[in-house]
Design a protein around this motif. Structure first.
Motif, short mmCIF file in Angstrom:
data_model
loop_
_atom_site.label_atom_id
_atom_site.label_comp_id
_atom_site.label_asym_id
_atom_site.label_seq_id
_atom_site.Cartn_x
_atom_site.Cartn_y
_atom_site.Cartn_z
N GLY A 143 13.42 24.37 -8.60
CA GLY A 143 12.81 23.68 -8.34
C GLY A 143 12.59 22.84 -8.48
N GLY A 144 13.22 21.59 -10.04
CA GLY A 144 13.01 21.09 -10.57
C GLY A 144 13.60 19.31 -9.70
N GLU A 145 14.89 20.25 -9.43
CA GLU A 145 15.86 19.61 -9.09
C GLU A 145 15.85 18.94 -7.15
OE1 GLU A 145 19.71 20.99 -10.61
OE2 GLU A 145 19.18 21.40 -12.87
N HIS A 146 15.88 20.73 -6.85
CA HIS A 146 16.08 20.36 -5.21
C HIS A 146 14.11 20.31 -4.71
CE1 HIS A 146 20.00 20.37 -5.77
NE2 HIS A 146 19.69 21.09 -6.35
N LEU B 284 14.39 21.18 -0.55
CA LEU B 284 14.80 22.40 -0.59
C LEU B 284 14.12 23.60 -0.37
CD1 LEU B 284 16.93 23.39 1.13
CD2 LEU B 284 18.62 23.20 -1.49
N CYS B 285 13.74 23.46 -1.90
CA CYS B 285 12.94 25.11 -2.39
C CYS B 285 11.24 24.60 -1.97
CB CYS B 285 12.73 24.69 -4.41
SG CYS B 285 14.01 24.68 -5.22
N THR B 286 10.98 24.25 -1.47
CA THR B 286 9.74 24.04 -1.28
C THR B 286 9.55 24.73 0.47
OG1 THR B 286 8.60 22.30 -2.27
CG2 THR B 286 7.73 22.61 -0.21
N MET B 287 11.16 23.75 1.52
CA MET B 287 10.77 24.19 2.68
C MET B 287 11.68 25.65 2.53
SD MET B 287 10.64 22.03 4.61
CE MET B 287 11.36 23.32 6.21
N ILE B 288 12.64 26.48 1.55
CA ILE B 288 12.08 28.02 1.66
C ILE B 288 10.91 28.64 1.15
CG2 ILE B 288 14.02 29.66 0.17
CD1 ILE B 288 15.74 27.68 -0.56
N GLY B 289 9.87 27.79 0.86
CA GLY B 289 9.41 28.62 -0.01
C GLY B 289 8.30 28.58 0.89
N MET B 290 8.41 27.59 2.23
CA MET B 290 7.23 27.84 3.28
C MET B 290 7.64 28.75 4.20
SD MET B 290 5.13 25.24 3.04
CE MET B 290 4.17 23.98 2.26
N VAL B 291 9.23 28.49 4.39
CA VAL B 291 9.90 29.50 5.76
C VAL B 291 9.84 30.60 5.64
CG1 VAL B 291 11.70 29.78 6.52
CG2 VAL B 291 11.58 28.25 6.63
N TYR B 292 9.53 30.69 3.88
CA TYR B 292 9.72 32.26 3.87
C TYR B 292 8.30 32.94 3.71
CZ TYR B 292 8.89 36.40 0.48
OH TYR B 292 8.83 37.84 -0.40
N GLY C 242 8.18 23.88 -5.65
CA GLY C 242 8.49 22.43 -5.78
C GLY C 242 8.43 21.41 -7.52
N GLU C 243 7.79 22.59 -7.85
CA GLU C 243 7.27 22.43 -9.71
C GLU C 243 6.88 20.73 -9.27
OE1 GLU C 243 10.62 22.98 -12.54
OE2 GLU C 243 11.06 24.59 -11.61
N ARG C 244 5.90 20.64 -8.46
CA ARG C 244 4.92 19.24 -8.83
C ARG C 244 5.81 18.62 -8.30
NH1 ARG C 244 -0.37 21.30 -11.85
NH2 ARG C 244 0.64 23.61 -11.37
N LYS C 245 6.72 18.23 -8.11
CA LYS C 245 7.45 17.03 -7.94
C LYS C 245 7.50 16.45 -6.44
CE LYS C 245 10.35 16.86 -11.24
NZ LYS C 245 10.94 18.18 -11.93
N LEU C 246 6.56 17.46 -5.76
CA LEU C 246 6.34 16.76 -4.28
C LEU C 246 5.09 16.82 -3.79
CD1 LEU C 246 8.00 18.26 -1.53
CD2 LEU C 246 7.58 19.64 -3.37
N SER C 247 4.59 16.04 -3.23
CA SER C 247 3.15 15.65 -2.86
C SER C 247 2.66 15.91 -1.37
CB SER C 247 1.92 15.43 -3.27
OG SER C 247 1.30 14.86 -3.21
N LEU C 248 1.98 17.01 -0.73
CA LEU C 248 1.63 16.98 0.41
C LEU C 248 -0.06 17.05 0.98
CD1 LEU C 248 3.17 20.62 1.80
CD2 LEU C 248 4.07 18.43 2.16
#
Lengths: 266, 265
Positions: free
Chosen positions: B126-129, B132-140, B210-216
């Motif tokens: 999640g730190g590197e992507h 992508l990881c946030t999207m997978i988590g959201m869809v899941y 996303g390990e706090r790398k992106l902000s919604l």
């Protein structure tokens, strides 16, 4: 439909189900080994289960979660049942006003609800404690109780209540003996829905609790943001929760299946 | 008679009082905080500084894109599932729908952390992507919210119309676009409303995955709250409320399905 499409359909649905369960199944499998992280198998062992029950922090968090869920669901069910009956017999204007207000917490983003409650408590100088948390969870679940009961009230034959009055029963008796039994399935599913919503909640809990009070959600959030991967004992906990949820769902649906036989839609 | 009506009606009084105290007044307070400064004077400065900062505008844009992407992906994955189940291509469809919803009974934070650990194991960090990881988590997390309303709509479809369309010479794609899709619109709309707004305002999934790398939008409200910046947090919440109101208004003419969790019980 053709046989080939049928096979394709089954394959597709099967793969999707497998993906949905992958994270949970992996945790369940690795709950029987003591490895620090999932992916490395260090031999079969039951030890995570006794470890789980020895971990005071987790046990407290689970007990707290259940206490909050049951008490908030009880409050919501009582307030919501009385509310739904009252709304049903209200005049047109009052009815649409109350139904509109009920929609707010359902449509609103949970974080906005949480922030608005926090601002309310801070504004009036209220200390965050169990009661503020309870209020938060009642706000979250109450509209869903009203929503579950409402269809039952609409299906009810209004003449039965009037007949009870004509035959000499007091309004309170008629409510207790005619209306309540009619809407009982709605009350029951409203209660269950409240419990599940409350058990699952993180955001409202995080905003409205006294910070020394941990629930499962806040505990897991705390450890994952500090250490990264889930602590091994939580794998055992996930397995227990899963089995428990599966049993509950089967029970509820057997019950629902039975009552369906008596006719009428849910 | 009038006295009886009086008593029954008043049963909703505690409910009304509770909702006014803990739903209506808090929202009024948020509005108040959003348009006042620390001294309590009326101001548009919070709004100006919200849209004046590039990172805030970026947050709103990213939330919008992730919300839209999640809605589309969930619909694309969930529509065929619901369709196959409603067409009885598979035995015991109701049980399978319940199976899709079951993971929601495992604690949300625990479930999200489990997904992250699984991705980590197969090499997705999640730190590197973070995106992508946030999207997978959201869809899941949101897929069940799509499958259930779509399934409920599709079980109510009038199949004679679909057959009529192919009997009258429509190709399968034509039948799908011109007959099936419009008939399932209520399910699509309810599914979309159950995914889009909650995705934009969620902050747990983006934090954990996303390990706090992106902000919604949710993250920024939470951050302002943590820093004690009530007025800024409130203005973001007001923007969120406006978006929800627009969404409700845009879909108000479509008959919607029940909330997923309501159908489960």
């Amino acid at each position: 439909m053709k046989k080939s499409t049928r096979i394709l359909a089954r394959f597709y649905v099967g793969i999707m189900l497998l993906l949905m369960y992958a994270p949970i199944l992996v945790l369940m499998i690795f709950s029987f080994t003591e490895a620090k992280v999932i992916g490395s198998w260090t031999g079969f062992s039951w030890d995570l289960y006794p470890d789980l029950f020895k971990n005071k922090e987790i046990v407290t968090a689970v007990i707290n979660t259940v206490v909050v869920a049951l008490s908030s669901a009880a409050v919501s069910t009582i307030l919501g049942t009385a509310g739904a009956i009252g709304i049903h017999y209200s005049g047109k204007r009052m009815k649409s006003a109350l139904e509109g207000v009920s929609q707010i917490p359902i449509m609103n983003a949970e974080i906005v609800t949480a922030l608005s409650l926090t601002i309310l408590f801070v504004y009036f100088g209220v200390q965050f404690n169990f009661i503020t948390l309870l209020i938060g969870h009642v706000v979250l679940t109450l509209p869903f109780v009203v929503l579950s009961i409402n269809p039952k009230l609409q299906q009810m034959d209004p003449n039965v209540y009037e007949a009870a009055l004509d035959l000499g029963s007091k309004p309170s008796q008629a409510l207790r003996k005619i209306v309540l039994p009619e809407i009982m399935p709605g009350i029951f599913s409203g209660f269950l829905l409240s419990v599940t919503l409350s058990l699952d909640d993180y955001i409202i809990t995080a905003f409205t609790r006294d910070t020394s009070f941990t629930t499962l959600s806040t505990y897991v959030y705390g450890v994952t943001s500090k250490k990264g991967t889930l602590p091994p004992t939580l794998r055992a906990l996930t397995t227990i929760i899963f089995v428990f949820a599966l049993l509950l769902l089967v029970l509820v649906n057997i019950r629902k299946g039975r009552s369906k036989g008596e006719g009428g839609k849910r | 008679m009038s006295k009886i009506k009086f008593t029954r009606k008043w049963l909703s009084l505690p409910y009304a009082v509770f909702m006014i105290l803990f739903v209506v007044i808090p929202l009024v307070l948020i509005l108040g905080y959003a348009f006042t400064d620390a001294e309590g004077n009326f101001t548009f400065r919070n709004l100006a500084s919200l849209f004046g900062s590039a990172s805030n505008v970026n947050t709103i844009l990213v939330s919008f894109i992730i919300g839209a992407a999640n809605t589309v992906i969930c619909l694309l994955i969930g529509y065929p599932v619901a369709y196959f189940l409603a067409h009885r291509e598979i035995k015991m469809p109701t049980a399978i729908v319940l199976l899709f919803v079951m993971p929601m009974w495992i604690n949300f934070v625990l479930r999200t952390a489990a997904t992250r650990d699984l991705l980590y194991w197969i090499g997705l960090n999640g730190g590197e992507h973070p995106y992508l990881c946030t999207m997978i988590g959201m869809v899941y997390n949101y897929l069940p919210f799509v499958i259930l309303p779509l399934y409920t709509t599709m079980t109510k479809l009038d199949y004679s119309q679909i057959e009529a369309s192919s009997d009258l010479g429509a190709r399968p794609l034509q039948t799908f676009v011109q007959v099936i899709l419009p008939m399932t619109a209520p399910g699509i709309v309810s599914a979309a409303t159950m995914v889009f707004m909650p995705t934009m305002s969620s902050y747990v999934i983006s934090d954990v995955m996303g390990e706090r790398k992106l902000s919604l939008i949710g993250n920024s409200i939470q951050l302002y709250f943590d820093q004690g910046l009530w007025h800024m947090g409130s203005i973001v919440a007001v923007v969120m409320l406006l978006l929800i109101a627009v969404g409700m208004f845009a879909t108000k003419n479509v008959q919607k399905e029940d909330d997923v969790r309501g159908t489960m019980l």
